[in-house]
Design an enzyme around this catalytic site. Structure first.
Site, PDB file in Angstrom:
ATOM      1  N   THR A 145      -3.867 -15.867  72.335  1.00 50.33           N
ATOM      2  CA  THR A 145      -2.423 -15.905  72.593  1.00 50.33           C
ATOM      3  C   THR A 145      -2.035 -15.086  73.817  1.00 50.33           C
ATOM      4  O   THR A 145      -2.603 -14.036  74.092  1.00 50.33           O
ATOM      5  CB  THR A 145      -1.669 -15.371  71.360  1.00 50.33           C
ATOM      6  OG1 THR A 145      -2.020 -16.164  70.228  1.00 50.33           O
ATOM      7  CG2 THR A 145      -0.172 -15.414  71.555  1.00 50.33           C
ATOM      8  N   GLY A 184      -5.942  -8.868  67.239  1.00 52.31           N
ATOM      9  CA  GLY A 184      -6.188  -7.881  66.192  1.00 52.31           C
ATOM     10  C   GLY A 184      -7.391  -7.019  66.499  1.00 52.31           C
ATOM     11  O   GLY A 184      -8.492  -7.532  66.699  1.00 52.31           O
ATOM     12  N   ARG A 319      10.986  -5.475  30.275  1.00 53.73           N
ATOM     13  CA  ARG A 319      12.421  -5.267  30.516  1.00 53.73           C
ATOM     14  C   ARG A 319      13.246  -6.019  29.478  1.00 53.73           C
ATOM     15  O   ARG A 319      13.068  -7.219  29.270  1.00 53.73           O
ATOM     16  CB  ARG A 319      12.782  -5.767  31.910  1.00 53.73           C
ATOM     17  CG  ARG A 319      14.259  -5.700  32.245  1.00 53.73           C
ATOM     18  CD  ARG A 319      14.709  -4.292  32.534  1.00 53.73           C
ATOM     19  NE  ARG A 319      16.072  -4.248  33.042  1.00 53.73           N
ATOM     20  CZ  ARG A 319      16.668  -3.146  33.474  1.00 53.73           C
ATOM     21  NH1 ARG A 319      16.005  -2.001  33.465  1.00 53.73           N
ATOM     22  NH2 ARG A 319      17.903  -3.172  33.922  1.00 53.73           N
ATOM     23  N   ARG A 342      12.076 -19.398  36.436  1.00 58.36           N
ATOM     24  CA  ARG A 342      11.889 -18.702  37.715  1.00 58.36           C
ATOM     25  C   ARG A 342      10.447 -18.302  37.947  1.00 58.36           C
ATOM     26  O   ARG A 342       9.940 -18.393  39.069  1.00 58.36           O
ATOM     27  CB  ARG A 342      12.761 -17.432  37.770  1.00 58.36           C
ATOM     28  CG  ARG A 342      14.245 -17.677  37.761  1.00 58.36           C
ATOM     29  CD  ARG A 342      15.005 -16.395  37.559  1.00 58.36           C
ATOM     30  NE  ARG A 342      15.135 -15.609  38.782  1.00 58.36           N
ATOM     31  CZ  ARG A 342      15.795 -14.447  38.855  1.00 58.36           C
ATOM     32  NH1 ARG A 342      16.348 -13.941  37.765  1.00 58.36           N
ATOM     33  NH2 ARG A 342      15.885 -13.804  39.991  1.00 58.36           N
ATOM     34  N   GLY A 413      17.187  -5.047  40.391  1.00 52.71           N
ATOM     35  CA  GLY A 413      17.313  -3.931  41.320  1.00 52.71           C
ATOM     36  C   GLY A 413      16.026  -3.147  41.473  1.00 52.71           C
ATOM     37  O   GLY A 413      15.675  -2.711  42.575  1.00 52.71           O
ATOM     38  N   GLU A 436      -2.975 -17.810  63.114  1.00 54.10           N
ATOM     39  CA  GLU A 436      -3.879 -18.950  62.947  1.00 54.10           C
ATOM     40  C   GLU A 436      -3.145 -20.279  63.135  1.00 54.10           C
ATOM     41  O   GLU A 436      -3.524 -21.303  62.571  1.00 54.10           O
ATOM     42  CB  GLU A 436      -4.570 -18.917  61.570  1.00 54.10           C
ATOM     43  CG  GLU A 436      -5.425 -17.700  61.324  1.00 54.10           C
ATOM     44  CD  GLU A 436      -6.637 -17.631  62.232  1.00 54.10           C
ATOM     45  OE1 GLU A 436      -6.990 -18.662  62.815  1.00 54.10           O
ATOM     46  OE2 GLU A 436      -7.215 -16.543  62.364  1.00 54.10           O
ATOM     47  N   GLU A 438       1.127 -21.318  64.284  1.00 54.09           N
ATOM     48  CA  GLU A 438       2.477 -21.288  63.689  1.00 54.09           C
ATOM     49  C   GLU A 438       2.653 -22.537  62.826  1.00 54.09           C
ATOM     50  O   GLU A 438       2.318 -23.646  63.222  1.00 54.09           O
ATOM     51  CB  GLU A 438       3.526 -21.245  64.809  1.00 54.09           C
ATOM     52  CG  GLU A 438       4.909 -20.819  64.340  1.00 54.09           C
ATOM     53  CD  GLU A 438       5.691 -21.944  63.671  1.00 54.09           C
ATOM     54  OE1 GLU A 438       6.469 -21.656  62.732  1.00 54.09           O
ATOM     55  OE2 GLU A 438       5.520 -23.113  64.071  1.00 54.09           O
TER      56      GLU A 438
END
Length: 674
Positions: A145, A184, A319, A342, A413, A436, A438
Site C-alpha cells: 500500500t 505491519g 443479569r 439478539r 451499560g 487484505e 478493502e
C-alpha cells in the site's frame, strides 16, 4: 471420557451452573469432538505458557504506545522460542487472537505471509531469507500500500528501475503520496521489506508490478540505510501492538537478486525474461502471495466472535431484570425472547464461521504445502481459494462487526465499560474490514469470476470448482425453475432445504448480474463504466455466494460420523438458525423474484422457526459458549468469567484502581465559588 477429563479442566461453580445443568450434551466431550485432541492439547500448552510467562502478564494501568509495542515484540519472542507460530501451529495458531489480536497479526505476517510470498514468487537464491527469518536474524514486512493507492495495486507508483552499469535496481518514491504505508512491523522493527514496485527495464518499458526483498535497516545499528526514510504511522483505533510504518526511497540501490524472480527476471544486461510464459499460471502464482493472508481473515473473525458471544451469553445468563409479578424473583435476561433473538443467531453464526474458516484455512495450507513440496500447482484450486477468500473475507468481517456491536448492546451499560473488553474486540476486528483488501473492493473479484462461470454455463462448458463452492452452477437453469414448496416450519428449517434456497439465490443473482452487464455492453458502455454501474448487483451476488459456502461447509460438518446423536442435534439447530436468519434478511428477493409465492408463508415459517430455534437453544447456550471459550485470564472480562460472578469481578476491577476512589487533583475547579 478419561481423555476428556485429563485434557479439559472443570469450570468453577457459580451462578451459571443452573444453565449448565440444563444442557443436553457434555460440553467437554463436544469440545474434544469439535476441536480434536491435537487442538485441545495445543490450547492447554498455549494458555499455560500465557498464564505463567511474565511477558504475558497484563499491565495494571495505562501504558505508553512504545511500551505496547515493546510488549508485543517480547511476546512474539516467547512464542517463537516455544515453536508457536503460524507455520508450525497452522490453524491452531489463531487461538492467540483471543489473547491479543496485535500479537497474532504481527506474528502471522512475519512467519506466514512473508515466507509464503518469498517461497511462492522467489527462487532458490531467496531461500536463505526465509532461513534468516526463521532463526530471528531478520524481520521482514510486506510493503504494498501507498499513501494514495491501496486497493488499486496497479496504480502503485514506487519504481524499481534497472541500472545496467551497477547491475542493480534503483528504488524511488516520486513524492509523499507514493510513500509505502501501513506495513505491519515496518515502523520500529523490520530489517527487510517485500516491496511492490513498478519494474522499469533499461529500454524504458514499464513491466508492471513486481516484488523485491529489500534490506531497509542496518543490522548493526538498526537505523535506516541511506536513501531510505522510515517512520511510524502512530496510534490507531486498535491493534496498537503492531508498529505500522511508512517508507520513502530516494534513488536507493538494491542488488539485482532482490527481485523475486519465479515468474519473470531481468538479466545482467537488462533484458526482461518471462520465466513463466503461461499467463494463467503466472496469475495463479501471484494469487498465492495474496490469498494466503486473506484466507486467514475469516478465522480471525471467528476468534473475535468467540470472545464477544461468550461474554454476552454468560452475562445475560446472570443479569436479572423484572419478573412475571412484583412479588416474583427477577429472571435472567437470557430468558426473554428479545434477548434470545439478539444473541443466539450470533452464537449460530460463530459456529458457522468457525467451522468454515478452519476447514478453508486447512485447504489453503494443504495447497501451499503441495505446491512447495511436490511442485503441484492446481490452478483451478488456487483460483477458487482466491475467489472464496474474496467473498468470505468481507462477509465474515461484516458479520463479526455487527455481532460484536449487538453483543455489546445486549450487555447494556456495563457492556460500554472498557472492562467488558467489547471496545477492544470491536476495534481489533474493525481492521478485518479493511486490510487484505478493502471489503467493497475485494468482493468484486469474486463476482468477476462468477460471471465468467456463467459464460461457461451458457456455452455448456464445465464449471471449474474443485472445492465445490460453485459446481452446482451447471444445474443453474434447473435450480432457477424450482420454487419454494415447503408447508411446515420443520421442513423449511431442514439444513438441506435451506441450502437449496441459497443455491437458488446464487443462480438468480448471477443470471441477473450477467444480464445487467450484457445490457450495459449492448448500450455501448465502456468496460470501466460497466463494472462501475454493476457493482451493487455484483456485491450482493458475491455475498450470497459466500453465505452459500458457509452453509455448505456447516452441513458437511454435520455429516461427519464423529458426532454423538445429542451433539449433532444441537449442531443442526445452530445450522438451521444460521441459515434461517440469513435468508430472512433476503425475503424481499425471495418474494419479489418469484421463488416464493405470496401465499407460500415462507416469511412466517422462517420467522416462527427462528423464534422456536432460539427457544430450543436456551438450555444449551451457556454450554455452547463453554465449548468455545478460552480460560478466564485470556477472556479478561469481568462480565464473561466462567464462574458467572459478574458483580464480584466488577467490584474487584473497580477497586483495583485506587484513582477511582480518590479526590481529583482538580477538585477545586468543580465548583466556581471554590
Amino acid at each position: 471420557m478419561s481423555i476428556v477429563s485429563d485434557l479439559i479442566r472443570d469450570l468453577p461453580k457459580g451462578p451459571l451452573d443452573t444453565y449448565r445443568k440444563r444442557a443436553t450434551f457434555d460440553w467437554k466431550s463436544f469440545k474434544l469432538t469439535l476441536e480434536g485432541e491435537d487442538n485441545v492439547r495445543f490450547q492447554e500448552k498455549l494458555w499455560e505458557l500465557v498464564r505463567i510467562n511474565p511477558a504475558f502478564q497484563r499491565p495494571t494501568g495505562p501504558i505508553s504506545l512504545d511500551e505496547v509495542r515493546r510488549r508485543c515484540n517480547a511476546q512474539i519472542k516467547v512464542l517463537c522460542d516455544n515453536n508457536i507460530n503460524a507455520v508450525h501451529a497452522r490453524e491452531k495458531f489463531f487461538y492467540i487472537f483471543e489473547y491479543d489480536g496485535s500479537l497474532s497479526v504481527k506474528l502471522s505476517l512475519i512467519h506466514s505471509a512473508v515466507p509464503v510470498a518469498i517461497l511462492a514468487l522467489g527462487t532458490k537464491q531467496h531461500h536463505h531469507f526465509v532461513e534468516e527469518l526463521n532463526n530471528g536474524n531478520y524481520m521482514c514486512c510486506l510493503s504494498l500500500t501507498e499513501i494514495s493507492h491501496g486497493s488499486n495495486a496497479r496504480g502503485i507508483r514506487t519504481t524499481a528501475t534497472y541500472d545496467i552499469a551497477t547491475r542493480s535496481f534503483i528504488l524511488h518514491t516520486p513524492d509523499f503520496e507514493a510513500a509505502k504505508c501501513w506495513s505491519g512491523g515496518l515502523g520500529k522493527c523490520a530489517t527487510h521489506a517485500i516491496v511492490f514496485a513498478q519494474l522499469i527495464t533499461p529500454d524504458g518499458v514499464n513491466r508492471n508490478l513486481h516484488l523485491f526483498v529489500v534490506p531497509i535497516r542496518d543490522p548493526k545499528t538498526h537505523l535506516p540505510f541511506p536513501g531510505v526514510t522510515i517512520g511510524d504511522m502512530g496510534e490507531k483505533l486498535g491493534l496498537n501492538g503492531i508498529d505500522n510504518g511508512f517508507m520513502i526511497f530516494d534513488k536507493y540501490s538494491i542488488s539485482r537478486i532482490c527481485l523475486l524472480n519465479r515468474t519473470a527476471n531481468v538479466s545482467e544486461d537488462g533484458k526482461y525474461v518471462l520465466a513463466v510464459k503461461d499467463g494463467r499460471r503466472r496469475y495463479g502464482l501471484s494469487l498465492s502471495a495474496l490469498s494466503s493472508g486473506r484466507s486467514t481473515v475469516p478465522l480471525m473473525c471467528a476468534h473475535y466472535m468467540i470472545l464477544a458471544v461468550t461474554i454476552a451469553t454468560r452475562y445475560c445468563a446472570v443479569r436479572k431484570q423484572f419478573g412475571p409479578t412484583d412479588e416474583d424473583d427477577e429472571l435472567p435476561i437470557i430468558e426473554y425472547q428479545t434477548q434470545q433473538w439478539r444473541i443466539f443467531p450470533h452464537l449460530a453464526a460463530t459456529y458457522a464461521i468457525k467451522i468454515f474458516s478452519t476447514e478453508f484455512y486447512k485447504t489453503m495450507i494443504e495447497f501451499i504445502a503441495n505446491h512447495f513440496t511436490k511442485g503441484d500447482l492446481n490452478t483451478d484450486i488456487q483460483i477458487e481459494i482466491h475467489v472464496l477468500s474474496c467473498a468470505t473475507k468481507p462477509l465474515c468481517s461484516w458479520i463479526a462487526r455487527d455481532m460484536i456491536q449487538d453483543c455489546r448492546e445486549s450487555c447494556g451499560g456495563h457492556g460500554y465499560l472498557k472492562m467488558s473488553r467489547f471496545g477492544e474486540i470491536r476495534a481489533d476486528n474493525d481492521a478485518n474490514c479493511t486490510y487484505e483488501g478493502e471489503n467493497n473492493v475485494i468482493i468484486q473479484q469474486a463476482s468477476h469470476w462468477l460471471l465468467t462461470q456463467w459464460t461457461n454455463v451458457i456455452n455448456g462448458q464445465p464449471v471449474p470448482s474443485p472445492l465445490g463452492s460453485a459446481d452446482f452452477l451447471v444445474d443453474a437453469e434447473q435450480i432457477l425453475n424450482t420454487k419454494f414448496n415447503q408447508s411446515t416450519v420443520e421442513n423449511t428449517l431442514k439444513p438441506e432445504n435451506l441450502l437449496l434456497t441459497f443455491k437458488w439465490l446464487v443462480c438468480y443473482y448471477l443470471k441477473k448480474t450477467y444480464q445487467h452487464v450484457k445490457d450495459l455492453k449492448s448500450n455501448g458502455m465502456s468496460d470501466f463504466d460497466i463494472r462501475n454501474n454493476s457493482q451493487i448487483l455484483a456485491r450482493t451476488l458475491s455475498l450470497v455466494y459466500g453465505e452459500h459456502a458457509l452453509m455448505m461447509y456447516f452441513i458437511k460438518c454435520l455429516q461427519d460420523p464423529k458426532w454423538k446423536v445429542n451433539e449433532r442435534e444441537v449442531l443442526i439447530k445452530l445450522c438451521s438458525l444460521f441459515g434461517a436468519v440469513t435468508l430472512e434478511k433476503r425475503l424481499g428477493d425471495l418474494y419479489g423474484c418469484a421463488y416464493a409465492s405470496s401465499n407460500s408463508n415462507i416469511n412466517v415459517f422462517l420467522r416462527e422457526g427462528i423464534i422456536t430455534l432460539c427457544r430450543d437453544l436456551l438450555d444449551n447456550a451457556v454450554a455452547l459458549v463453554d465449548v468455545l471459550a478460552p480460560p478466564d485470564f485470556v477472556l479478561n472480562s469481568p462480565l464473561g468469567m466462567s464462574d458467572g460472578e459478574v458483580y464480584k469481578h466488577m467490584k474487584e476491577w473497580l477497586f483495583r484502581d485506587k484513582e477511582n476512589l480518590e479526590r481529583p487533583s482538580w477538585w477545586k475547579e468543580t465548583r466556581s465559588k471554590l
